[in-house]
Design a protein around this motif. Structure first.
Motif, short mmCIF file in Angstrom:
data_model
loop_
_atom_site.label_atom_id
_atom_site.label_comp_id
_atom_site.label_asym_id
_atom_site.label_seq_id
_atom_site.Cartn_x
_atom_site.Cartn_y
_atom_site.Cartn_z
N PHE A 162 -58.28 84.94 6.73
CA PHE A 162 -57.91 86.34 6.59
C PHE A 162 -56.98 86.48 5.39
O PHE A 162 -55.76 86.55 5.52
CB PHE A 162 -57.25 86.85 7.88
N HIS A 163 -57.60 86.50 4.21
CA HIS A 163 -56.83 86.63 2.98
C HIS A 163 -56.26 88.04 2.89
O HIS A 163 -56.92 89.02 3.20
CB HIS A 163 -57.74 86.36 1.78
N GLY A 164 -55.03 88.13 2.45
CA GLY A 164 -54.41 89.44 2.24
C GLY A 164 -53.69 89.98 3.46
O GLY A 164 -53.08 91.04 3.39
N ILE A 165 -53.78 89.30 4.60
CA ILE A 165 -53.06 89.72 5.80
C ILE A 165 -51.71 88.99 5.82
O ILE A 165 -51.65 87.76 5.89
CB ILE A 165 -53.83 89.39 7.09
N ALA A 166 -50.63 89.75 5.72
CA ALA A 166 -49.29 89.16 5.75
C ALA A 166 -48.65 89.48 7.09
O ALA A 166 -48.65 90.64 7.53
CB ALA A 166 -48.45 89.71 4.61
N ALA A 167 -48.13 88.46 7.75
CA ALA A 167 -47.45 88.65 9.04
C ALA A 167 -46.21 87.77 9.06
O ALA A 167 -46.28 86.60 8.67
CB ALA A 167 -48.37 88.28 10.20
N PRO A 168 -45.09 88.31 9.48
CA PRO A 168 -43.86 87.50 9.49
C PRO A 168 -43.92 86.33 10.46
O PRO A 168 -43.25 85.33 10.27
CB PRO A 168 -42.78 88.51 9.91
N HIS A 169 -44.75 86.45 11.49
CA HIS A 169 -44.88 85.38 12.49
C HIS A 169 -46.36 85.17 12.75
O HIS A 169 -47.05 86.05 13.28
CB HIS A 169 -44.14 85.75 13.78
N VAL B 139 -48.63 93.07 8.83
CA VAL B 139 -48.64 93.28 10.28
C VAL B 139 -47.29 92.81 10.81
O VAL B 139 -46.93 91.64 10.64
CB VAL B 139 -49.79 92.51 10.94
N ASP B 140 -46.55 93.70 11.47
CA ASP B 140 -45.17 93.38 11.84
C ASP B 140 -45.03 92.82 13.25
O ASP B 140 -43.94 92.79 13.81
CB ASP B 140 -44.28 94.61 11.67
N VAL B 141 -46.14 92.37 13.85
CA VAL B 141 -46.07 91.66 15.13
C VAL B 141 -46.71 90.29 14.93
O VAL B 141 -47.46 90.10 13.97
CB VAL B 141 -46.80 92.43 16.26
N PRO B 142 -46.42 89.32 15.79
CA PRO B 142 -47.06 88.00 15.65
C PRO B 142 -48.58 88.09 15.66
O PRO B 142 -49.16 88.89 16.40
CB PRO B 142 -46.53 87.22 16.85
N GLU C 7 -51.70 80.68 23.93
CA GLU C 7 -50.42 80.12 24.39
C GLU C 7 -49.40 80.08 23.26
O GLU C 7 -48.22 80.44 23.43
CB GLU C 7 -50.64 78.72 24.96
N LEU C 8 -49.83 79.63 22.08
CA LEU C 8 -48.91 79.59 20.93
C LEU C 8 -48.51 80.99 20.50
O LEU C 8 -47.36 81.22 20.09
CB LEU C 8 -49.57 78.84 19.77
N LEU C 9 -49.44 81.94 20.58
CA LEU C 9 -49.10 83.32 20.22
C LEU C 9 -48.05 83.88 21.17
O LEU C 9 -47.10 84.54 20.74
CB LEU C 9 -50.36 84.19 20.25
N THR D 223 -40.49 82.06 15.30
CA THR D 223 -40.04 80.96 14.44
C THR D 223 -40.19 81.38 12.98
O THR D 223 -41.06 82.18 12.65
CB THR D 223 -40.87 79.70 14.70
N PRO D 224 -39.37 80.82 12.09
CA PRO D 224 -39.41 81.23 10.68
C PRO D 224 -40.75 80.97 10.01
O PRO D 224 -41.19 81.75 9.17
CB PRO D 224 -38.29 80.40 10.04
N SER D 225 -41.41 79.87 10.37
CA SER D 225 -42.65 79.50 9.66
C SER D 225 -43.89 79.62 10.53
O SER D 225 -44.97 79.19 10.14
CB SER D 225 -42.54 78.06 9.14
N GLY D 226 -43.77 80.22 11.72
CA GLY D 226 -44.93 80.36 12.58
C GLY D 226 -45.33 79.05 13.23
O GLY D 226 -44.61 78.06 13.20
N ARG D 227 -46.52 79.03 13.82
CA ARG D 227 -47.02 77.86 14.52
C ARG D 227 -48.44 77.56 14.07
O ARG D 227 -49.14 78.44 13.58
CB ARG D 227 -46.99 78.07 16.04
#
Length: 325
Positions: free
Chosen positions: A139-146, A129-132, A292-294, A302-306
Motif C-alpha cells: 500500500f504505497h502512499g498510505i501513511a499511518a503513525p502506527h 490514516v490517524d489510527v493503527p 492480534e498485533l493490531l 509503539t513508535p515504529s509499529g509492529r
C-alpha cells in the motif's frame, strides 16, 4: 459476570475493552459468561471511558475470490475473539482509485484501527490514516503513525513452486499469471522468473488469466500451442483447475505430459484427479496474528509499529507434478 466467569472485575473490563495479553482461556470464560447473561456493552459509555469504539474497519475487495474472501472471514473471526466488532468497506477491482473512499468512510464511522487487505495497484495514493493500520499487501502512499506490516518476501512462493519443478528435472516451465494490476500476480511471476534465471533456464513471457477456472481454461488453450512445455506454475489453484481441464480435453495428461503446480491450497485441491501440488497459504493464521498485533498496537502504540514474521512458503506435493518423460 465476574463471579460467573470466576475472574476479577478488572479482568472482565480488560476483555470487554479488547485489551491484549489476556490468556485465551480466560477471555473465552468471560465471553461465555457475557453470552449467558446476555450482556450488551454500552457503546457510548465505552467510548467515553476508554476513548475507543471497539470497532475495526476492514477494506476488502468485493467479489468471491478464495484468498481475499478467506482472509476477510479469518480477520472477522479473530477480531470477534478479541472483543472487537468489524465494519467492512468493499472496493471494486475495476476502480483505479478505490482505496481512499472506503478508508474515509470507515474513519467517519469511527474505528479504532483499519485492516487493508486489497492487493491491487491503485496507482498514486497519498493519504494519512490517524489510527493503527494492519497492511497485508502493498500500500504505497498510505501513511499511518502506527502500522502493523506483514514481513515477507512475496515472490518466495513463486520461487519455491518453480524450484520444485526444476528439481524434478523440468527445463521448459511456463507460467499462468494473475491480472497485471494485482501485486500478488506480479510477485508470484517475479519468483517464477527468478527461479528460472538462477537455474539458467529460458523464460517465456507469462500467459495472463483472471484468477478464475474459466480464465485458467482460456489461458490453457493458448498454452497448448507450446509443444516444448513440460510444466506450468499457475498463480492460483482455481486457474490451475481450468488449465488441467484444457490439457485433458487436448489429450495431454497431468502429470505424465505436463506437470502443474499452483498456489493457495483451496479445500478442493487435494480431492482433484490428480490431486494438486500447491503452495499452502495459511490465511487463518496470518489474519489471526495480524489482528492480534493490531489490537496490541491500538492498546499500546509503539513508535515504529509492529511486523508479522511470516515463514518460508510451504509446498504440499501431490499427484499433479512428476519428473518429465
Amino acid at each position: 459476570m465476574a463471579r460467573l466467569a470466576g475472574v476479577s472485575q478488572k479482568t472482565v473490563s480488560r476483555v470487554m475493552r479488547g485489551e491484549p495479553h489476556v490468556r485465551p482461556e480466560v477471555r473465552e470464560k468471560v465471553l461465555r459468561a457475557a453470552q449467558q447473561l446476555r450482556y450488551r456493552p454500552n457503546a457510548a459509555a465505552r467510548i467515553l471511558t476508554s476513548g475507543r469504539t471497539g470497532r475495526i474497519g476492514v477494506v476488502a475487495l468485493g467479489g468471491r475470490l478464495y484468498g481475499p474472501t478467506t482472509l476477510l472471514g479469518a480477520a472477522e473471526s479473530a477480531a470477534r475473539r478479541l472483543g472487537y466488532a468489524t465494519i467492512v468497506a468493499h472496493t471494486d477491482e475495476d476502480d483505479e482509485h478505490a482505496l481512499a473512499g472506503p478508508i474515509e468512510r470507515l474513519l467517519e464511522q469511527g474505528v479504532d484501527g483499519i485492516i487493508l487487505s486489497d492487493d491491487i495497484d491503485e496507482g498514486p495514493v497519498s493519504m494519512v490514516v490517524d489510527v493503527p493500520v494492519l497492511t497485508m499487501g502493498r500500500f504505497h502512499g498510505i501513511a499511518a503513525p502506527h502500522r502493523v506490516e506483514a514481513a515477507e518476501r512475496a515472490d518466495r512462493s513463486g520461487y519455491v513452486a518453480t524450484r520444485h519443478l526444476i528439481d524434478l528435472g523440468h527445463t521448459e516451465i511456463r507460467h499462468i499469471c494473475g491480472p497485471e494490476r494485482w501485486w500478488a500476480a506480479r510477485d508470484r511471476a517475479d519468483g517464477w522468473r527468478a527461479a528460472l534465471s538462477d537455474a539458467g533456464l529460458p523464460v517465456v513471457e507469462p500467459t495472463e488469466g483472471d484468477w478464475s477456472c474459466e480464465g485458467g481454461f482460456a489461458a490453457g488453450l493458448r498454452l497448448l500451442e507450446d509443444a516444448a512445455m513440460t510444466a506450468v506454475f499457475v498463480a492460483n489453484d482455481e486457474m490451475a483447475i481450468g488449465l488441467i481441464r484444457a490439457l485433458h480435453e487436448s489429450g495431454r495428461r497431468v502429470p505424465d505430459d505436463v506437470s502443474v503446480v499452483a498456489m493457495d491450497d483451496i479445500p478442493a485441491a487435494r480431492f482433484l484427479t490428480p490431486s494438486l501440488t500447491t503452495i499452502v497459504q495459511n490465511l487463518d493464521a496470518m489474519a489471526s496474528e495480524g489482528v492480534e498485533l493490531l489490537v496490541e498496537e491500538i492498546a499500546t502504540p509503539t513508535p515504529s509499529g509492529r511486523r508479522m514474521q511470516l515463514g518460508e512458503p510451504v509446498l504440499a506435493v501431490r499427484e499433479s507434478t512428476a519428473p518429465p518423460r
